[in-house]
Scaffold this motif. Structure first.
Motif, PDB file in Angstrom:
ATOM      1  N   ARG A   6       4.461  -3.325 -24.448  1.00  0.00           N
ATOM      2  CA  ARG A   6       5.152  -3.079 -23.144  1.00  0.00           C
ATOM      3  C   ARG A   6       6.553  -2.900 -23.703  1.00  0.00           C
ATOM      4  O   ARG A   6       7.229  -3.889 -24.336  1.00  0.00           O
ATOM      5  CB  ARG A   6       5.072  -4.505 -22.488  1.00  0.00           C
ATOM      6  N   LEU A  43       9.787  -0.269 -17.091  1.00  0.00           N
ATOM      7  CA  LEU A  43       8.775  -0.773 -17.898  1.00  0.00           C
ATOM      8  C   LEU A  43       7.912   0.196 -18.181  1.00  0.00           C
ATOM      9  O   LEU A  43       7.259   0.902 -17.484  1.00  0.00           O
ATOM     10  CB  LEU A  43       8.103  -2.000 -16.717  1.00  0.00           C
ATOM     11  N   PHE A  44       7.423   0.308 -19.511  1.00  0.00           N
ATOM     12  CA  PHE A  44       6.770   1.173 -19.998  1.00  0.00           C
ATOM     13  C   PHE A  44       5.651   0.376 -20.771  1.00  0.00           C
ATOM     14  O   PHE A  44       5.789  -0.772 -21.280  1.00  0.00           O
ATOM     15  CB  PHE A  44       7.421   2.364 -21.021  1.00  0.00           C
ATOM     16  N   ARG A  45       4.231   0.849 -20.626  1.00  0.00           N
ATOM     17  CA  ARG A  45       3.240   0.435 -21.290  1.00  0.00           C
ATOM     18  C   ARG A  45       2.535   1.707 -22.052  1.00  0.00           C
ATOM     19  O   ARG A  45       2.446   2.730 -21.495  1.00  0.00           O
ATOM     20  CB  ARG A  45       1.982  -0.157 -20.442  1.00  0.00           C
TER      21      ARG A  45
END
Lengths: 88, 88
Positions: A6, A43-45
């Motif tokens: 994350r 937000l990157f996952r």
């Protein structure tokens, strides 16, 4: 091993945040007078293949720095977690 | 009491994520062949005035549902934390 990473990308303190400011301006009329200081970020996952959590975190941090955040105006933080073998 | 709320907004599973897909397409050429499944989302932080953490979380959830997320294609989650009196 696969890890889920994350990456949070936030504008640095003091950098103007037009998206947050626009939301904040709408709040009193919508009955949210108790809310202030809205800051918008990303937000990157993603999933990383690595031998251990430290390597996965380092790779995710490198990706965040090179591709996901603009280090001039943004700061990023990374968390990694071991992925369960059978998916979740 | 003031609480700091963090709202994560993510696309629901199965909803196309063009931003994540574009990042993912760039990865092999940049030497990140070990990364896959990129999903992009949003992260909002704000400050809520409330009597207790449960009320603050409920207010943040209402704001997320009404303003920050599109419930048709996005899901959101909320975390609240008591703000230290002297700032941080």
């Amino acid at each position: 091993m696969r890890f889920t990473a994350r990456v949070e990308v936030r504008l640095r303190a003091g950098i103007a945040d037009p998206e947050g400011a626009t939301i904040e301006r709408a709040l009193p009329a919508l009955g949210f007078g108790d809310v202030e200081g809205v800051r918008a970020g990303k937000l990157f996952r993603f999933s990383v293949e690595a031998d251990d959590p430290a390597t996965a975190a380092a790779r995710a941090g490198e990706l965040a720095h090179r591709l996901l955040a603009n280090p001039v105006i943004e700061e990023s933080s990374v968390e990694v977690e071991h992925e369960e073998p059978e998916g979740r």
